[in-house]
Structures are given as C-alpha cells and as structure tokens.
Design a protein around this motif. Sequence first.
Motif, PDB file in Angstrom:
ATOM      1  N   THR A  90      86.656  66.893  69.630  1.00 13.49           N
ATOM      2  CA  THR A  90      87.300  67.921  68.821  1.00 13.49           C
ATOM      3  C   THR A  90      88.766  68.086  69.195  1.00 13.49           C
ATOM      4  O   THR A  90      89.147  67.901  70.352  1.00 13.49           O
ATOM      5  N   SER A  91      89.559  68.431  68.208  1.00 18.34           N
ATOM      6  CA  SER A  91      90.986  68.614  68.448  1.00 18.34           C
ATOM      7  C   SER A  91      91.256  69.844  69.299  1.00 18.34           C
ATOM      8  O   SER A  91      92.207  69.870  70.075  1.00 18.34           O
ATOM      9  N   GLY A  92      90.423  70.868  69.148  1.00 17.92           N
ATOM     10  CA  GLY A  92      90.583  72.101  69.902  1.00 17.92           C
ATOM     11  C   GLY A  92      89.257  72.546  70.486  1.00 17.92           C
ATOM     12  O   GLY A  92      88.214  72.415  69.838  1.00 17.92           O
ATOM     13  N   GLU A  93      89.297  73.050  71.694  1.00 15.38           N
ATOM     14  CA  GLU A  93      88.080  73.526  72.350  1.00 15.38           C
ATOM     15  C   GLU A  93      87.333  74.492  71.441  1.00 15.38           C
ATOM     16  O   GLU A  93      87.935  75.315  70.748  1.00 15.38           O
ATOM     17  N   HIS A  94      86.023  74.400  71.452  1.00 14.02           N
ATOM     18  CA  HIS A  94      85.177  75.262  70.633  1.00 14.02           C
ATOM     19  C   HIS A  94      85.470  76.745  70.874  1.00 14.02           C
ATOM     20  O   HIS A  94      85.652  77.174  72.015  1.00 14.02           O
ATOM     21  N   CYS A  95      85.459  77.512  69.800  1.00 13.24           N
ATOM     22  CA  CYS A  95      85.496  78.963  69.913  1.00 13.24           C
ATOM     23  C   CYS A  95      84.115  79.422  70.391  1.00 13.24           C
ATOM     24  O   CYS A  95      83.161  78.631  70.408  1.00 13.24           O
ATOM     25  N   PRO A  96      83.951  80.682  70.771  1.00 16.65           N
ATOM     26  CA  PRO A  96      82.636  81.149  71.228  1.00 16.65           C
ATOM     27  C   PRO A  96      81.515  80.950  70.197  1.00 16.65           C
ATOM     28  O   PRO A  96      80.394  80.586  70.575  1.00 16.65           O
ATOM     29  N   SER A 114      92.801  69.851  73.071  1.00 16.42           N
ATOM     30  CA  SER A 114      93.528  71.037  73.529  1.00 16.42           C
ATOM     31  C   SER A 114      92.527  72.143  73.822  1.00 16.42           C
ATOM     32  O   SER A 114      91.464  72.214  73.199  1.00 16.42           O
ATOM     33  N   SER A 115      92.873  72.996  74.764  1.00 17.58           N
ATOM     34  CA  SER A 115      91.951  74.041  75.202  1.00 17.58           C
ATOM     35  C   SER A 115      92.212  75.370  74.500  1.00 17.58           C
ATOM     36  O   SER A 115      93.293  75.603  73.943  1.00 17.58           O
ATOM     37  N   ALA A 116      91.233  76.241  74.573  1.00 17.93           N
ATOM     38  CA  ALA A 116      91.374  77.596  74.034  1.00 17.93           C
ATOM     39  C   ALA A 116      92.471  78.349  74.779  1.00 17.93           C
ATOM     40  O   ALA A 116      93.216  79.129  74.180  1.00 17.93           O
ATOM     41  N   VAL A 117      92.579  78.107  76.065  1.00 19.53           N
ATOM     42  CA  VAL A 117      93.634  78.745  76.855  1.00 19.53           C
ATOM     43  C   VAL A 117      95.005  78.306  76.349  1.00 19.53           C
ATOM     44  O   VAL A 117      95.915  79.129  76.199  1.00 19.53           O
ATOM     45  N   GLN A 118      95.157  77.014  76.064  1.00 19.76           N
ATOM     46  CA  GLN A 118      96.430  76.532  75.531  1.00 19.76           C
ATOM     47  C   GLN A 118      96.738  77.183  74.187  1.00 19.76           C
ATOM     48  O   GLN A 118      97.851  77.672  73.968  1.00 19.76           O
ATOM     49  N   LEU A 119      95.770  77.183  73.282  1.00 22.44           N
ATOM     50  CA  LEU A 119      95.979  77.756  71.951  1.00 22.44           C
ATOM     51  C   LEU A 119      96.370  79.220  72.052  1.00 22.44           C
ATOM     52  O   LEU A 119      97.293  79.676  71.367  1.00 22.44           O
ATOM     53  N   PRO A 129      99.565  87.309  66.288  1.00 22.87           N
ATOM     54  CA  PRO A 129      98.542  88.276  66.682  1.00 22.87           C
ATOM     55  C   PRO A 129      97.310  87.562  67.244  1.00 22.87           C
ATOM     56  O   PRO A 129      96.990  86.451  66.828  1.00 22.87           O
ATOM     57  N   ALA A 130      96.643  88.202  68.177  1.00 27.18           N
ATOM     58  CA  ALA A 130      95.423  87.626  68.749  1.00 27.18           C
ATOM     59  C   ALA A 130      94.333  87.597  67.694  1.00 27.18           C
ATOM     60  O   ALA A 130      94.291  88.453  66.801  1.00 27.18           O
ATOM     61  N   GLY A 131      93.464  86.624  67.785  1.00 29.01           N
ATOM     62  CA  GLY A 131      92.344  86.524  66.862  1.00 29.01           C
ATOM     63  C   GLY A 131      91.297  87.591  67.154  1.00 29.01           C
ATOM     64  O   GLY A 131      91.376  88.307  68.160  1.00 29.01           O
ATOM     65  N   PRO A 132      90.286  87.693  66.304  1.00 30.76           N
ATOM     66  CA  PRO A 132      89.267  88.725  66.461  1.00 30.76           C
ATOM     67  C   PRO A 132      88.223  88.421  67.535  1.00 30.76           C
ATOM     68  O   PRO A 132      87.403  89.277  67.860  1.00 30.76           O
ATOM     69  N   VAL A 133      88.253  87.204  68.097  1.00 31.43           N
ATOM     70  CA  VAL A 133      87.273  86.790  69.100  1.00 31.43           C
ATOM     71  C   VAL A 133      88.032  86.323  70.343  1.00 31.43           C
ATOM     72  O   VAL A 133      89.035  85.615  70.240  1.00 31.43           O
ATOM     73  N   ALA A 134      87.551  86.702  71.514  1.00 34.08           N
ATOM     74  CA  ALA A 134      88.189  86.294  72.770  1.00 34.08           C
ATOM     75  C   ALA A 134      88.175  84.775  72.908  1.00 34.08           C
ATOM     76  O   ALA A 134      87.173  84.135  72.590  1.00 34.08           O
ATOM     77  N   PRO A 135      89.264  84.181  73.389  1.00 30.37           N
ATOM     78  CA  PRO A 135      89.346  82.720  73.560  1.00 30.37           C
ATOM     79  C   PRO A 135      88.658  82.272  74.848  1.00 30.37           C
ATOM     80  O   PRO A 135      89.291  81.822  75.790  1.00 30.37           O
ATOM     81  N   LEU A 136      87.351  82.380  74.868  1.00 25.81           N
ATOM     82  CA  LEU A 136      86.583  82.033  76.062  1.00 25.81           C
ATOM     83  C   LEU A 136      86.392  80.530  76.184  1.00 25.81           C
ATOM     84  O   LEU A 136      86.101  79.859  75.196  1.00 25.81           O
ATOM     85  N   PRO A 137      86.493  79.992  77.391  1.00 25.99           N
ATOM     86  CA  PRO A 137      86.184  78.571  77.585  1.00 25.99           C
ATOM     87  C   PRO A 137      84.716  78.299  77.238  1.00 25.99           C
ATOM     88  O   PRO A 137      83.854  79.172  77.396  1.00 25.99           O
ATOM     89  N   ILE A 138      84.444  77.100  76.788  1.00 27.93           N
ATOM     90  CA  ILE A 138      83.084  76.710  76.399  1.00 27.93           C
ATOM     91  C   ILE A 138      82.083  77.070  77.482  1.00 27.93           C
ATOM     92  O   ILE A 138      81.018  77.629  77.206  1.00 27.93           O
ATOM     93  N   GLN A 139      82.398  76.745  78.721  1.00 27.96           N
ATOM     94  CA  GLN A 139      81.410  76.910  79.789  1.00 27.96           C
ATOM     95  C   GLN A 139      81.154  78.367  80.157  1.00 27.96           C
ATOM     96  O   GLN A 139      80.182  78.658  80.836  1.00 27.96           O
ATOM     97  N   VAL A 140      81.956  79.283  79.671  1.00 31.98           N
ATOM     98  CA  VAL A 140      81.649  80.696  79.836  1.00 31.98           C
ATOM     99  C   VAL A 140      80.554  81.084  78.848  1.00 31.98           C
ATOM    100  O   VAL A 140      79.648  81.840  79.167  1.00 31.98           O
ATOM    101  N   VAL A 141      80.624  80.525  77.644  1.00 30.40           N
ATOM    102  CA  VAL A 141      79.641  80.811  76.594  1.00 30.40           C
ATOM    103  C   VAL A 141      78.392  79.956  76.762  1.00 30.40           C
ATOM    104  O   VAL A 141      77.271  80.440  76.587  1.00 30.40           O
ATOM    105  N   ALA A 142      78.576  78.695  77.094  1.00 27.20           N
ATOM    106  CA  ALA A 142      77.472  77.731  77.201  1.00 27.20           C
ATOM    107  C   ALA A 142      77.601  76.988  78.529  1.00 27.20           C
ATOM    108  O   ALA A 142      78.061  75.848  78.575  1.00 27.20           O
ATOM    109  N   PRO A 143      77.193  77.617  79.629  1.00 24.42           N
ATOM    110  CA  PRO A 143      77.446  77.043  80.953  1.00 24.42           C
ATOM    111  C   PRO A 143      76.774  75.707  81.230  1.00 24.42           C
ATOM    112  O   PRO A 143      77.215  74.983  82.108  1.00 24.42           O
TER     113      PRO A 143
END
Length: 169
Positions: A90-96, A114-119, A129-143
Amino acid sequence: MTDPAARPNAALTDAERAWLRRCVDLAEEALAAGDEPFGSLLVDAEGTELFADRNRVAGGDDTQHPEFAIARWAAEHLSPAQRAAATVFTSGEHCPMCAAAHAWVGLGRIVYASSAVQLSAWGQEWGAPAGPVAPLPIQVVAPGVEVAGPDAELSAEIRELQARARGIR
C-alpha cells in the motif's frame, strides 16, 4: 512523533519495492481522477497480484479505501490459509478502520511506502485539519500483523502526491 511499528526500508526487497511502486502509480491514478492519492494491492504467496484498487472516497463515502476493499475481496475469494499467506502492499499505512478489517479477515503481512505518522506530520506542516480518526500505527490496532515500511524514496513521492492533493504544489 515516532512510528514504533516501522521497520526501516533496508528490510524491503527489490520485488517489494516494485509492488510499492505499483501502489504509488495507483495513488497517482486516484489523484488524476480527483480522489485522494492512495493505492493498494494484494499479492499471493507465489507473487501473483490478485487484486488492486485505489481510493474512491471522492463520491462522498469516506470508507471507500483500497485496503478495506482488499479485505472484503479476500474474505469472499480466498481461503483462510491463502489470506494468511498473502501480502498487502500500500502507498500509505492502513488507517485504523482498514487495519481492523485486515486483521479480522486474517490477511498476512503489510508493506507500506509511507506511514500514518508521516502523513499526519505532513498535514500538520501544511496546516491541514486533523482527520476524524486518530492516525494509529497498524500494530496498535492489529498487534499480530507483521508490517514493513516506510520506504524513504517512495514516501517522498507520496508526500509530493499528498501535497498536490491539498493544492500545496
């Protein structure tokens, strides 16, 4: 803000970078179509592309992410063993939302340009403006999901596409 789930791009093979290049091309295709620049694909254990898509949120449904489409397609067309052996590029790390769908369906590894942190950092830099969902790394959501990325060269291209999408360049 650091990305604790990121693996350096040195861990990526030439073949993985080629798949990521295809994702960047899909992101460019999305931007040319008036959509947000994201693209993703699913590759089986033998290295065959099974499914590819790009963002399709311009129509007003903000859940039309390519990674979510991959999860739905895989659940319908692949056995649990095939899903677990497949890789999502994927071009950008998965959103939550997409990370959760990936884990629930039982897909294998994720490789991102590219990572969610970078974006998130780019958006802050540009005053977006920040999006409506926190830019969590994949492994926080799906460890349990193995990830690799970002890729320094390709993430620079993604940054440029994201800037163009926001009218920065």
